[in-house]
Design a protein around this motif. Structure first.
Motif, PDB file in Angstrom:
ATOM      1  N   ASP B   8       0.859  -1.179   0.000  1.00 22.12           N
ATOM      2  CA  ASP B   8       0.000   0.000   0.000  1.00 22.12           C
ATOM      3  C   ASP B   8       0.897   1.230   0.000  1.00 22.12           C
ATOM      4  O   ASP B   8       1.493   1.575   1.015  1.00 22.12           O
ATOM      5  CB  ASP B   8      -0.899  -0.013   1.257  1.00 22.12           C
ATOM      6  CG  ASP B   8      -1.707   1.279   1.408  1.00 22.12           C
ATOM      7  OD1 ASP B   8      -1.780   2.067   0.440  1.00 22.12           O
ATOM      8  OD2 ASP B   8      -2.267   1.492   2.506  1.00 22.12           O
ATOM      9  N   ASP B 102      -4.540   2.994  -5.218  1.00 23.53           N
ATOM     10  CA  ASP B 102      -4.786   2.637  -3.810  1.00 23.53           C
ATOM     11  C   ASP B 102      -6.268   2.595  -3.465  1.00 23.53           C
ATOM     12  O   ASP B 102      -6.661   1.924  -2.507  1.00 23.53           O
ATOM     13  CB  ASP B 102      -4.013   3.581  -2.876  1.00 23.53           C
ATOM     14  CG  ASP B 102      -4.404   5.036  -3.054  1.00 23.53           C
ATOM     15  OD1 ASP B 102      -4.931   5.389  -4.126  1.00 23.53           O
ATOM     16  OD2 ASP B 102      -4.186   5.813  -2.122  1.00 23.53           O
ATOM     17  N   THR B 103      -7.076   3.305  -4.253  1.00 24.82           N
ATOM     18  CA  THR B 103      -8.523   3.246  -4.028  1.00 24.82           C
ATOM     19  C   THR B 103      -9.022   1.807  -4.100  1.00 24.82           C
ATOM     20  O   THR B 103      -9.899   1.401  -3.333  1.00 24.82           O
ATOM     21  CB  THR B 103      -9.255   4.069  -5.118  1.00 24.82           C
ATOM     22  OG1 THR B 103      -8.577   5.293  -5.275  1.00 24.82           O
ATOM     23  CG2 THR B 103     -10.690   4.299  -4.746  1.00 24.82           C
ATOM     24  N   GLY B 106      -8.333  -0.178  -1.014  1.00 19.74           N
ATOM     25  CA  GLY B 106      -9.271   0.259   0.029  1.00 19.74           C
ATOM     26  C   GLY B 106     -10.601  -0.452  -0.154  1.00 19.74           C
ATOM     27  O   GLY B 106     -11.205  -0.945   0.800  1.00 19.74           O
ATOM     28  N   ALA B 118     -15.696   1.810  -4.225  1.00 20.48           N
ATOM     29  CA  ALA B 118     -15.027   2.476  -3.100  1.00 20.48           C
ATOM     30  C   ALA B 118     -15.167   3.988  -3.224  1.00 20.48           C
ATOM     31  O   ALA B 118     -14.997   4.538  -4.317  1.00 20.48           O
ATOM     32  CB  ALA B 118     -13.550   2.117  -3.073  1.00 20.48           C
ATOM     33  N   ILE B 120     -13.564   7.374  -1.461  1.00 23.12           N
ATOM     34  CA  ILE B 120     -12.542   7.867  -0.545  1.00 23.12           C
ATOM     35  C   ILE B 120     -12.831   9.326  -0.225  1.00 23.12           C
ATOM     36  O   ILE B 120     -13.086  10.114  -1.135  1.00 23.12           O
ATOM     37  CB  ILE B 120     -11.130   7.789  -1.172  1.00 23.12           C
ATOM     38  CG1 ILE B 120     -10.902   6.451  -1.875  1.00 23.12           C
ATOM     39  CG2 ILE B 120     -10.061   8.065  -0.117  1.00 23.12           C
ATOM     40  CD1 ILE B 120     -10.672   5.286  -0.988  1.00 23.12           C
ATOM     41  N   ALA B 256     -14.128   4.991   2.686  1.00 25.98           N
ATOM     42  CA  ALA B 256     -12.783   5.041   3.287  1.00 25.98           C
ATOM     43  C   ALA B 256     -12.284   6.476   3.337  1.00 25.98           C
ATOM     44  O   ALA B 256     -12.870   7.377   2.737  1.00 25.98           O
ATOM     45  CB  ALA B 256     -11.832   4.168   2.479  1.00 25.98           C
ATOM     46  N   THR B 261     -14.290   7.633   8.015  1.00 25.37           N
ATOM     47  CA  THR B 261     -14.053   6.588   9.022  1.00 25.37           C
ATOM     48  C   THR B 261     -13.842   7.185  10.410  1.00 25.37           C
ATOM     49  O   THR B 261     -13.960   6.473  11.404  1.00 25.37           O
ATOM     50  CB  THR B 261     -12.831   5.731   8.643  1.00 25.37           C
ATOM     51  OG1 THR B 261     -11.684   6.575   8.519  1.00 25.37           O
ATOM     52  CG2 THR B 261     -13.056   5.022   7.325  1.00 25.37           C
ATOM     53  N   LEU B 288     -15.130   1.406   5.998  1.00 20.08           N
ATOM     54  CA  LEU B 288     -13.898   0.619   6.088  1.00 20.08           C
ATOM     55  C   LEU B 288     -13.298   0.694   7.482  1.00 20.08           C
ATOM     56  O   LEU B 288     -13.057   1.780   8.011  1.00 20.08           O
ATOM     57  CB  LEU B 288     -12.882   1.146   5.068  1.00 20.08           C
ATOM     58  CG  LEU B 288     -11.554   0.374   5.014  1.00 20.08           C
ATOM     59  CD1 LEU B 288     -11.787  -1.053   4.543  1.00 20.08           C
ATOM     60  CD2 LEU B 288     -10.563   1.083   4.098  1.00 20.08           C
ATOM     61  N   GLU B 291      -7.270  -2.203   7.677  1.00 18.36           N
ATOM     62  CA  GLU B 291      -6.106  -1.530   7.096  1.00 18.36           C
ATOM     63  C   GLU B 291      -6.056  -1.824   5.580  1.00 18.36           C
ATOM     64  O   GLU B 291      -6.109  -2.994   5.180  1.00 18.36           O
ATOM     65  CB  GLU B 291      -4.850  -2.077   7.800  1.00 18.36           C
ATOM     66  CG  GLU B 291      -3.532  -1.546   7.320  1.00 18.36           C
ATOM     67  CD  GLU B 291      -3.313  -0.076   7.641  1.00 18.36           C
ATOM     68  OE1 GLU B 291      -3.542   0.326   8.794  1.00 18.36           O
ATOM     69  OE2 GLU B 291      -2.942   0.643   6.719  1.00 18.36           O
ATOM     70  N   PRO B 292      -5.957  -0.783   4.744  1.00 17.54           N
ATOM     71  CA  PRO B 292      -6.005  -1.006   3.291  1.00 17.54           C
ATOM     72  C   PRO B 292      -4.970  -1.992   2.749  1.00 17.54           C
ATOM     73  O   PRO B 292      -5.228  -2.671   1.753  1.00 17.54           O
ATOM     74  CB  PRO B 292      -5.786   0.397   2.716  1.00 17.54           C
ATOM     75  CG  PRO B 292      -6.342   1.303   3.765  1.00 17.54           C
ATOM     76  CD  PRO B 292      -6.005   0.658   5.078  1.00 17.54           C
TER      77      PRO B 292
END
Lengths: 330, 330
Positions: B8, B102-103, B106, B118, B120, B256, B261, B288, B291-292
C-alpha cells in the motif's frame, strides 16, 4: 470657475476626467494599472500620468481643482489607505481630495443619487453601498476562501468542471460540452482532459462567456451556474442593505462588471432582483451603462457639496466609453 | 508453500504485508512516500524499502512470492503506469505482480467480494469500482477544477469561508464561528480576517473536523456542508455504478478516508446511502475499518486465482492498524 477631477484606477487602466461644474469636459488622461496591490510604483505612475494628462489638456493646475475624487481598485481596507494617501499626496493632491474603492464610483455612475448599492461581477465579485447618512460598507471582494463565489475567473472553472462532470457521469449532459470543445479546439472531452492533465494546463480564460450561449438555448447546467451567481450577488446586496439599514429606503442597486453589463440577459439579474425585492421592496435594480469615471466625477461634486444637476446627469449619463468622451467645444 | 505480498503506497507511508495462503503474517515492511507523482525517486526507494523489509523478515526472495499486488496512490492514468511498471521491475518484480490505484485496495479491504465500489474522502476525494467481469473505472480523484468537491483540504476552506460569510452578513450565524475562533486562537472574526489578510495566511488545516462538532449540535451550516459532501460522493458512486453496469448487482460500497471513518456520524454517509439506494437497490454501504494493505494482499490472492477463504477474511479483517499487525507465531 469651479472644476472637478474624477479618477478611475483599475487593474489595467487608469482614467481621469476633468469638467467644470456644468459638466463640460475640459480634459482627459489615461494611465496603466492603478491598483497599488498589483504594483505600487506602477500605480503611482499611472495615477500621476492620468491626472496630469487631464490637467494639462484643460490647462489647469491642481490647486485650481475644487475637488478630486479617486476611485481605486485596491482601496479596500485601512491598510490600503495608509498607502494610498501618501501616494496621491506625492503627486500633489494635498487637500480637497477623496479616495474610495472603485466599486463606489461604479455605484455613483449608475444612479442619480449619492447613495445606493453596487454589485460588481467582472473578473471577481464585489458589493458595496452608501446610505443617505453617508455610511459606507463593503461585503466581499476578496476570493472564494473569503466567502465570494463567481466572477469570470471562477465561472471559467465552473464551465470546465461541468464539462468534466458531464463526461464522467457525475452530472447531466450539457451544451457547454460542444461549446467548450469548439472554443478550445479539442475533438473530445477525453482529449481535453488528457492534454490539461499531461501539460498541467490552467483553467481556460473567457470560458465563462459560453454560459450565456448555453443559457440562451435553455441549457440546465449553464442556467444553474448563472442562477447561483445571481443568488450570491443577491445575498451580498442583502448583507449591504441590512448593514446600512436601508430596508425601507428608495435607492438603486447598480449592476456593474462585464458579466452583468455584457452577456447577461436576465439569468443573473433576475435572481438579484428577487432577493433584493424581499429585503428592500423600494429598491430598483439598474444595469450600469455609464463609464465609471463619470461616477468619480459626480462623487467629486458630492464631496464638494455641489448638488449634481439634472442637466449634468443628462449630459454625462451618455458617456458609455471613455475613449469616446469628447472635449466640450465652447 | 504459497506466499503473497501486498503493498500500500500512499503519500506519506508505504506498507508491505507478506502472508502465506492461510493468511499467516510472515513479514511486514515500511517505507515513506510511495506516490511517484509527489517524488519519483523517493517513491521507488520507499516501495523497495517496504517490500524488502517484508521479504527479509519472512526470509523469502521475490521469486518465491506467488503474486505481489501494488496499490499505489498516483496510479491513476496510462501515463502513470508507463512509469510504475519500470519502477517495480527495477526492484525485481518482473512477473506475477499487479499494480492498481490505492482506491482499489481500500475497496478490497472493505468487502468480502473481489468487486464493488469504493468512495474515498480523506484529504481529497476519489471514487472507483470493479464489477464481476473485472472491469475497473475511476471517477474523479483530481481536484475542484476537474469536478471534485470536498475532502479535508476543501472542507477546511468551507469552514473558514462560512465563518466569514456569517460575519459579513451573507450567511446565517453558525456554531462554526466560536469553534473556529477557539481553534485558531482569535477573539473575533474581525481579528482573524485582518490577520489572515495582512499576513497572506493560508486556509487552516484540520478546520474540517469542526464540522463534526458543530453538526453534533445540529448546526445548520455545518450540516449543509456535510450533506453536500455526501451528495457529491453519492453522485460519484452512481457514476461508477452506471459505468460498470452494476445497477442490479449485490455488492458493497466501501467508505474510506479519514472524514468517513473518523468523525462522520452519518451526516455524510446517510446522503451516500440515499443516492446509492436509488441507483443500485441491492448495494450495501460499509465503512472501512480494515487496514487497506490487507486489501492489497487479498487482491494478490485474487490475481493468483486463489479464492480468499472465510477463515482468512475473519483472521485478517481485524487488522485495523498496520503497526499493530503481529507476525503469526507458529
Amino acid at each position: 470657475m469651479t472644476y472637478y477631477l474624477g479618477i478611475d484606477g483599475g487593474g489595467t487602466k487608469t482614467y481621469a476626467l476633468l469638467t467644470d461644474d456644468c459638466g463640460n469636459v475640459l480634459g482627459k488622461g489615461v494611465g496603466g494599472n492603478g491598483n497599488h496591490q498589483i504594483d505600487h510604483a506602477l500605480a503611482a505612475q499611472s495615477i500621476r500620468k492620468a491626472a496630469e494628462g487631464a490637467l494639462n489638456e484643460a490647462g489647469l493646475r491642481i490647486h485650481e481643482i475644487s475637488h478630486t475624487f479617486f476611485g481605486l481598485a485596491g482601496a479596500d481596507r485601512e491598510a490600503d489607505y495608509r498607502i494610498l494617501h501618501p501616494l496621491v499626496q506625492d503627486i500633489g493632491f494635498t487637500r480637497n481630495y477623496s479616495i474610495d474603492c472603485d466599486t463606489m464610483i461604479g455605484l455613483r455612475a449608475g444612479t442619480n443619487r449619492p447613495y445606493g448599492v453596487a454589485l460588481i461581477c467582472g473578473t471577481g465579485t464585489n458589493a458595496a453601498g452608501r446610505n443617505q447618512a453617508g455610511q459606507h460598507v463593503q461585503v466581499g471582494g476578496f476570493n472564494y476562501m473569503y466567502g465570494d463565489f463567481g466572477g469570470g475567473g471562477s465561472l471559467n472553472i465552473e464551465v470546465f468542471r461541468s464539462v468534466i462532470r458531464s463526461w464522467d457521469g457525475r452530472e447531466q449532459t450539457t451544451l457547454l460540452t460542444p461549446l467548450l470543445l469548439n472554443f478550445l479546439g479539442y475533438d473530445s472531452v477525453s482529449d481535453m482532459f488528457d492534454d490539461f492533465q499531461d501539460h498541467g494546463k490552467h483553467v481556460p480564460v473567457h470560458a465563462a462567456k459560453l454560459l450565456f450561449e448555453a443559457a440562451a438555448e435553455d441549457d440546465a447546467v449553464a442556467l444553474e451556474i448563472l442562477n447561483r451567481q445571481g443568488v450570491e450577488l443577491g445575498k451580498s446586496a442583502s448583507a449591504v442593505i441590512h448593514k446600512l439599514g436601508m430596508e425601507e429606503d428608495r435607492f438603486d442597486v447598480v449592476l456593474a462588471g462585464s458579466l452583468l453589463t455584457r452577456g447577461d440577459r436576465g439569468w443573473i439579474r433576475n435572481m438579484v432582483e428577487q432577493t433584493v425585492a424581499t429585503v428592500a421592496p423600494k429598491a430598483t435594480i439598474v444595469t450600469l451603462a455609464t463609464e465609471p469615471v463619470v461616477g468619480a466625477l459626480w462623487s467629486a461634486m458630492d464631496a464638494d457639496g455641489h448638488a449634481v444637476s439634472q442637466d449634468v446627469y443628462d449630459k454625462m449619463r451618455v458617456f458609455c466609453d471613455f475613449e469616446h468622451i469628447k472635449l466640450t467645444t465652447r
